[in-house]
Design a protein around this motif. Sequence first.
Motif, PDB file in Angstrom:
ATOM      1  N   PRO A 211       0.374  18.451   6.478  1.00 22.19           N
ATOM      2  CA  PRO A 211      -1.032  18.201   6.142  1.00 22.19           C
ATOM      3  C   PRO A 211      -1.548  16.836   6.615  1.00 22.19           C
ATOM      4  N   HIS A 212      -0.753  15.775   6.442  1.00 23.53           N
ATOM      5  CA  HIS A 212      -1.260  14.455   6.880  1.00 23.53           C
ATOM      6  C   HIS A 212      -1.382  14.389   8.407  1.00 23.53           C
ATOM      7  N   GLN A 213      -0.553  15.184   9.112  1.00 24.11           N
ATOM      8  CA  GLN A 213      -0.662  15.216  10.573  1.00 24.11           C
ATOM      9  C   GLN A 213      -1.944  15.950  11.006  1.00 24.11           C
ATOM     10  N   VAL A 214      -2.314  16.998  10.247  1.00 15.81           N
ATOM     11  CA  VAL A 214      -3.572  17.685  10.553  1.00 15.81           C
ATOM     12  C   VAL A 214      -4.725  16.686  10.468  1.00 15.81           C
ATOM     13  N   ILE A 215      -4.695  15.845   9.435  1.00 15.77           N
ATOM     14  CA  ILE A 215      -5.760  14.852   9.283  1.00 15.77           C
ATOM     15  C   ILE A 215      -5.727  13.856  10.437  1.00 15.77           C
ATOM     16  N   ARG A 216      -4.555  13.466  10.862  1.00  9.11           N
ATOM     17  CA  ARG A 216      -4.461  12.524  11.985  1.00  9.11           C
ATOM     18  C   ARG A 216      -5.058  13.152  13.257  1.00  9.11           C
TER      19      ARG A 216
ATOM     20  N   HIS B  55     -11.337   8.745   6.000  1.00  8.55           N
ATOM     21  CA  HIS B  55     -11.001   8.085   4.736  1.00  8.55           C
ATOM     22  C   HIS B  55      -9.494   8.088   4.469  1.00  8.55           C
ATOM     23  N   CYS B  56      -8.754   8.865   5.239  1.00  8.12           N
ATOM     24  CA  CYS B  56      -7.291   8.980   5.040  1.00  8.12           C
ATOM     25  C   CYS B  56      -6.566   7.794   5.661  1.00  8.12           C
ATOM     26  N   TYR B  57      -5.596   7.209   4.906  1.00  4.76           N
ATOM     27  CA  TYR B  57      -4.817   6.118   5.483  1.00  4.76           C
ATOM     28  C   TYR B  57      -3.366   6.519   5.747  1.00  4.76           C
ATOM     29  N   GLN B  58      -3.121   7.826   5.830  1.00  2.00           N
ATOM     30  CA  GLN B  58      -1.846   8.360   6.324  1.00  2.00           C
ATOM     31  C   GLN B  58      -0.633   7.979   5.476  1.00  2.00           C
ATOM     32  N   CYS B  59      -0.782   8.051   4.158  1.00  2.00           N
ATOM     33  CA  CYS B  59       0.363   7.757   3.296  1.00  2.00           C
ATOM     34  C   CYS B  59       1.329   8.936   3.213  1.00  2.00           C
ATOM     35  N   ALA B  60       0.836  10.151   3.546  1.00  6.34           N
ATOM     36  CA  ALA B  60       1.637  11.388   3.576  1.00  6.34           C
ATOM     37  C   ALA B  60       2.040  11.913   2.194  1.00  6.34           C
ATOM     38  N   LYS B  61       1.392  11.445   1.120  1.00  2.85           N
ATOM     39  CA  LYS B  61       1.686  12.000  -0.207  1.00  2.85           C
ATOM     40  C   LYS B  61       1.307  13.484  -0.259  1.00  2.85           C
ATOM     41  N   CYS B  62       0.280  13.861   0.463  1.00  2.00           N
ATOM     42  CA  CYS B  62      -0.140  15.268   0.499  1.00  2.00           C
ATOM     43  C   CYS B  62       0.980  16.140   1.071  1.00  2.00           C
ATOM     44  N   SER B  63       1.602  15.684   2.138  1.00  2.00           N
ATOM     45  CA  SER B  63       2.665  16.467   2.779  1.00  2.00           C
ATOM     46  C   SER B  63       3.896  16.540   1.887  1.00  2.00           C
TER      47      SER B  63
ATOM     48  N   ARG C 174      -2.920  14.893  -5.502  1.00  2.00           N
ATOM     49  CA  ARG C 174      -2.028  13.754  -5.259  1.00  2.00           C
ATOM     50  C   ARG C 174      -2.656  12.653  -4.398  1.00  2.00           C
ATOM     51  N   CYS C 175      -3.748  12.942  -3.719  1.00  2.00           N
ATOM     52  CA  CYS C 175      -4.274  11.984  -2.731  1.00  2.00           C
ATOM     53  C   CYS C 175      -4.872  10.736  -3.400  1.00  2.00           C
ATOM     54  N   PRO C 176      -4.374   9.557  -3.048  1.00  3.59           N
ATOM     55  CA  PRO C 176      -4.918   8.324  -3.638  1.00  3.59           C
ATOM     56  C   PRO C 176      -6.309   7.982  -3.103  1.00  3.59           C
ATOM     57  N   ARG C 177      -6.756   8.689  -2.077  1.00  2.69           N
ATOM     58  CA  ARG C 177      -8.080   8.442  -1.498  1.00  2.69           C
ATOM     59  C   ARG C 177      -9.090   9.520  -1.904  1.00  2.69           C
ATOM     60  N   ASP C 178      -8.678  10.385  -2.846  1.00  2.15           N
ATOM     61  CA  ASP C 178      -9.555  11.468  -3.334  1.00  2.15           C
ATOM     62  C   ASP C 178     -10.062  12.373  -2.208  1.00  2.15           C
ATOM     63  N   ILE C 179      -9.215  12.597  -1.235  1.00  4.02           N
ATOM     64  CA  ILE C 179      -9.585  13.526  -0.155  1.00  4.02           C
ATOM     65  C   ILE C 179      -9.198  14.930  -0.589  1.00  4.02           C
ATOM     66  N   ASP C 180     -10.134  15.870  -0.462  1.00  4.04           N
ATOM     67  CA  ASP C 180      -9.858  17.260  -0.817  1.00  4.04           C
ATOM     68  C   ASP C 180      -9.386  17.974   0.439  1.00  4.04           C
TER      69      ASP C 180
END
Length: 132
Positions: free
Chosen positions: A45-50, A24-32, A78-84
């Motif tokens: 964090p976004h790299q872990v998801i990738r 569900h993640c589109y790699q915007c990197a707001k989490c990081s 912060r995630c716009p995709r509501d990923i926890d």
Amino acid sequence: MTTETGKSRLVEDMKAHSGQDPNHCYQCAKCSAACPVSAALDLMPHQVIRYLQLGLEKELLECKTPWVCASCFTCAARCPRDIDLARMMEGIRLSVLRKRGENKFGPAKLTPEQLEKLPQQALVSGFRKYNK
Ligand code: SF4
Ligand code: SF4
């Protein structure tokens, strides 16, 4: 190791433990950008998801980030995709510990002096984080 359908078992276990789907993640990197401990991470964090999306098990097993994560939930807020992502990090820790078949930290690894001096809250938090 992969499942019968060719998917990473570690990633499938993480999904079962956390209820989160890395696809569900589109790699915007707001989490990081928001992570307060990013300076101490070896993968953002976004790299872990990738890596989860790509099923890179070996790299995830060696990665320090899930163990450094402070479970502060800033990334989830912060995630716009509501990923926890905090739950996902916990799911990775559990999956890695179960795959290795051992706990990283427990009373047996501490001296009686450490058990007496360390704050109870830190001990309980550590046991929860580093045990399967
Ligand atoms: S903020 Fe959400 S969508 Fe963006 S990279 Fe992080 S997990 Fe993926
Ligand atoms: S939950 Fe972990 S990864 Fe997310 S912002 Fe907090 S420390 Fe960073």
